[in-house]
Scaffold this active site. Structure first.
Site, PDB file in Angstrom:
ATOM      1  N   ASP A  65     127.181  51.901  89.075  1.00  0.00           N
ATOM      2  CA  ASP A  65     126.298  51.260  88.697  1.00  0.00           C
ATOM      3  C   ASP A  65     125.347  51.013  90.581  1.00  0.00           C
ATOM      4  OD1 ASP A  65     124.303  49.110  89.115  1.00  0.00           O
ATOM      5  OD2 ASP A  65     126.145  47.427  88.063  1.00  0.00           O
ATOM      6  N   VAL A  66     124.375  51.385  90.165  1.00  0.00           N
ATOM      7  CA  VAL A  66     123.934  51.756  91.508  1.00  0.00           C
ATOM      8  C   VAL A  66     123.116  50.316  93.104  1.00  0.00           C
ATOM      9  CG1 VAL A  66     123.061  54.197  92.111  1.00  0.00           C
ATOM     10  CG2 VAL A  66     121.960  52.158  90.841  1.00  0.00           C
ATOM     11  N   ASN A  92     117.285  58.723  91.759  1.00  0.00           N
ATOM     12  CA  ASN A  92     116.274  58.282  90.207  1.00  0.00           C
ATOM     13  C   ASN A  92     116.276  56.753  89.552  1.00  0.00           C
ATOM     14  OD1 ASN A  92     114.882  59.925  87.971  1.00  0.00           O
ATOM     15  ND2 ASN A  92     116.777  59.180  87.495  1.00  0.00           N
ATOM     16  N   TYR A 158     107.179  45.169  87.521  1.00  0.00           N
ATOM     17  CA  TYR A 158     107.328  47.002  87.188  1.00  0.00           C
ATOM     18  C   TYR A 158     107.237  47.765  88.810  1.00  0.00           C
ATOM     19  CZ  TYR A 158     108.711  51.703  86.005  1.00  0.00           C
ATOM     20  OH  TYR A 158     108.948  53.139  86.580  1.00  0.00           O
ATOM     21  N   LYS A 162     107.755  49.715  92.271  1.00  0.00           N
ATOM     22  CA  LYS A 162     107.907  51.496  92.542  1.00  0.00           C
ATOM     23  C   LYS A 162     106.781  51.276  93.639  1.00  0.00           C
ATOM     24  CE  LYS A 162     109.696  52.862  89.344  1.00  0.00           C
ATOM     25  NZ  LYS A 162     111.363  53.997  90.035  1.00  0.00           N
ATOM     26  N   THR A 193     111.367  59.726  77.521  1.00  0.00           N
ATOM     27  CA  THR A 193     112.664  58.655  77.895  1.00  0.00           C
ATOM     28  C   THR A 193     113.562  57.726  76.741  1.00  0.00           C
ATOM     29  OG1 THR A 193     112.331  58.214  79.995  1.00  0.00           O
ATOM     30  CG2 THR A 193     112.543  60.648  79.905  1.00  0.00           C
TER      31      THR A 193
HETATM   32  N1  LIG Z   1     109.845  57.264  81.027  1.00  0.00           N
HETATM   33  C1  LIG Z   1     108.350  56.789  82.164  1.00  0.00           C
HETATM   34  O1  LIG Z   1     107.563  57.083  81.408  1.00  0.00           O
HETATM   35  C2  LIG Z   1     108.259  56.928  83.481  1.00  0.00           C
HETATM   36  C3  LIG Z   1     107.296  57.160  84.296  1.00  0.00           C
HETATM   37  C4  LIG Z   1     107.115  56.701  85.297  1.00  0.00           C
HETATM   38  C5  LIG Z   1     108.567  56.738  86.825  1.00  0.00           C
HETATM   39  N2  LIG Z   1     110.139  56.655  85.220  1.00  0.00           N
HETATM   40  C6  LIG Z   1     111.018  56.903  86.286  1.00  0.00           C
HETATM   41  O2  LIG Z   1     111.844  58.164  86.325  1.00  0.00           O
HETATM   42  C7  LIG Z   1     112.688  57.337  86.633  1.00  0.00           C
HETATM   43  C8  LIG Z   1     113.371  58.165  85.426  1.00  0.00           C
HETATM   44  O3  LIG Z   1     113.601  56.855  84.265  1.00  0.00           O
HETATM   45  P1  LIG Z   1     113.885  58.008  82.826  1.00  0.00           P
HETATM   46  O4  LIG Z   1     112.437  57.992  82.527  1.00  0.00           O
HETATM   47  O5  LIG Z   1     114.601  58.942  82.693  1.00  0.00           O
HETATM   48  O6  LIG Z   1     114.457  56.105  82.106  1.00  0.00           O
HETATM   49  P2  LIG Z   1     116.306  56.200  80.909  1.00  0.00           P
HETATM   50  O7  LIG Z   1     116.496  57.591  80.450  1.00  0.00           O
HETATM   51  O8  LIG Z   1     116.018  54.914  80.707  1.00  0.00           O
HETATM   52  O9  LIG Z   1     117.069  56.784  82.502  1.00  0.00           O
HETATM   53  C9  LIG Z   1     117.423  56.242  83.545  1.00  0.00           C
HETATM   54  C10 LIG Z   1     118.446  56.060  84.402  1.00  0.00           C
HETATM   55  O10 LIG Z   1     118.717  54.909  85.195  1.00  0.00           O
HETATM   56  C11 LIG Z   1     120.385  54.918  84.925  1.00  0.00           C
HETATM   57  N3  LIG Z   1     120.329  53.651  85.733  1.00  0.00           N
HETATM   58  C12 LIG Z   1     120.099  52.451  85.142  1.00  0.00           C
HETATM   59  N4  LIG Z   1     120.242  51.154  86.087  1.00  0.00           N
HETATM   60  C13 LIG Z   1     121.396  51.922  86.642  1.00  0.00           C
HETATM   61  C14 LIG Z   1     122.042  51.284  87.427  1.00  0.00           C
HETATM   62  N5  LIG Z   1     122.401  50.107  87.567  1.00  0.00           N
HETATM   63  N6  LIG Z   1     123.645  51.727  88.212  1.00  0.00           N
HETATM   64  C15 LIG Z   1     123.035  53.189  88.137  1.00  0.00           C
HETATM   65  N7  LIG Z   1     122.753  53.538  86.914  1.00  0.00           N
HETATM   66  C16 LIG Z   1     121.161  52.894  86.873  1.00  0.00           C
HETATM   67  C17 LIG Z   1     120.467  54.538  83.497  1.00  0.00           C
HETATM   68  O11 LIG Z   1     121.808  55.249  83.541  1.00  0.00           O
HETATM   69  P3  LIG Z   1     122.933  54.036  82.834  1.00  0.00           P
HETATM   70  O12 LIG Z   1     122.263  53.650  81.633  1.00  0.00           O
HETATM   71  O13 LIG Z   1     123.681  54.918  82.428  1.00  0.00           O
HETATM   72  O14 LIG Z   1     123.332  53.487  83.895  1.00  0.00           O
HETATM   73  C18 LIG Z   1     120.142  56.354  83.530  1.00  0.00           C
HETATM   74  O15 LIG Z   1     120.016  57.444  83.487  1.00  0.00           O
HETATM   75  C19 LIG Z   1     113.300  55.910  86.543  1.00  0.00           C
HETATM   76  O16 LIG Z   1     113.466  55.309  88.239  1.00  0.00           O
HETATM   77  C20 LIG Z   1     112.062  55.103  86.204  1.00  0.00           C
HETATM   78  O17 LIG Z   1     111.520  54.129  86.687  1.00  0.00           O
HETATM   79  C21 LIG Z   1     110.258  56.785  83.856  1.00  0.00           C
END
Ligand SMILES: NC(=O)c1ccc[n+]([C@@H]2O[C@H](COP(=O)([O-])OP(=O)(O)OC[C@H]3O[C@@H](n4cnc5c(N)ncnc54)[C@H](OP(=O)(O)O)[C@@H]3O)[C@@H](O)[C@H]2O)c1
Length: 269
Positions: A65-66, A92, A158, A162, A193
């Site tokens: 847990d980060v 990430n 959010y 960022k 995602t």
């Molecule tokens: N999807 C989009 O449209 C989008 C757009 C722009 C930017 N982003 C950014 O891209 C990054 C990845 O997001 P994603 O779209 O791939 O969503 P995602 O599938 O929900 O992935 C989020 C990841 O963060 C991990 N996480 C969350 N809280 C955590 C914690 N306390 N400790 C450790 N790990 C944690 C989750 O793992 P666990 O739940 O297993 O801990 C999961 O692996 C994020 O920074 C997000 O803000 C996403």
């Protein structure tokens, strides 16, 4: 077949259990890197590790847990023990928040900043001794969002977390440049995602569909690894995302009007 540009390098990816983090880990591994996978969902991490190994790579899955200092310390300790060092840190892990500024709670906002900003700082600080030992050539890649470059209605909490990442990235880039550690920023646009399922919502606020085409996590990962290979300081993704950042730079007042029109969510009953 992918090139082996990262052969022998070690890449640690937070949030590697799903989405962009998972795809990024697979993309680095396909280019020869040994990957450290960090997130809270252990079984999902083990699945990703198995996928890497089935393709001939090496992976270490660490439940972390980060937002927890002891977990982060253990993550870096296990990385050093397994692979002897660290070349690339991909910050990430992230959490979304949806709803108007008036509607989300302080606890929700603090949680989002805790995951998106404070944990990123914590992991970076903990990783720096290992990255320094691999400089010049080590990298930190911070995953932001197009929403960190321009605020939109209902995404302000959010986006603010960022935007904080963006400014921290610029400072860190300058601080570490002389040591040969590059600091990159990757800002995805809408990506397919689990992100929207996991995010927090202000009470009464839901958003079912967004009238934009999402990128795949794999395409984002390819762009991230490309930026890593070339050392690109900033990558903004999706055409609408790029247009938004550009339009906001050229005509911020005009874009205020556009923002009011494009963000027109339905309030849950
Ligand atoms: N999807 C989009 O449209 C989008 C757009 C722009 C930017 N982003 C950014 O891209 C990054 C990845 O997001 P994603 O779209 O791939 O969503 P995602 O599938 O929900 O992935 C989020 C990841 O963060 C991990 N996480 C969350 N809280 C955590 C914690 N306390 N400790 C450790 N790990 C944690 C989750 O793992 P666990 O739940 O297993 O801990 C999961 O692996 C994020 O920074 C997000 O803000 C996403």
């Amino acid at each position: 077949m992918a090139s082996a540009h990262f052969q022998g390098r070690v890449a640690l990816i937070t949030g590697a259990s799903s989405g962009i983090g998972r795809a990024t880990a697979l993309a680095y591994a396909a280019r020869g890197a040994q990957v450290v996978l960090a997130a809270r969902r252990e079984s999902a991490l083990r699945d990703v590790a198995r996928e890497v190994e089935a393709r001939g790579g090496r992976a270490l899955a660490v439940r972390c847990d980060v937002t927890r200092e002891d977990d982060v310390a253990r993550l870096l300790h296990e990385t050093r023990a397994a692979f002897g060092g660290l070349d690339v840190l991909v910050n990430n892990a992230g959490l979304g928040l949806y709803g108007p500024v008036e509607g989300f709670s302080e606890a929700q906002l603090r949680r989002v900043f805790e995951v998106n900003f404070f944990a990123l700082v914590r992991v970076t600080q903990a990783a720096l001794p290992l990255l320094r030992a691999r400089a010049p050539g080590a990298q930190i890649i911070n995953v932001s969002s197009v929403l960190g470059h321009r605020g939109l209605p209902l995404l302000g909490g959010y986006g603010a977390s960022k935007a904080a990442v963006n400014l921290l990235t610029e400072s860190l880039r300058a601080e570490l440049a002389a040591e040969g550690i590059r600091v990159l920023l990757v800002s995805p646009g809408l990506t397919e995602t689990e992100f929207r399922d996991a995010r927090l919502h202000a009470e009464g606020w839901r958003q079912d569909t967004i009238p934009l085409r999402a990128m795949s996590a794999e395409a984002v990962a390819q762009a991230l690894v490309h930026a890593s290979r070339r050392g690109h300081r900033q990558t903004v993704l999706t055409l609408p995302g790029r247009l938004m950042v550009l339009a906001n730079r050229l005509a911020p007042g005009l874009f205020d009007a556009v923002a009011r029109r494009i963000a027109n969510p339905a309030k849950a009953p």
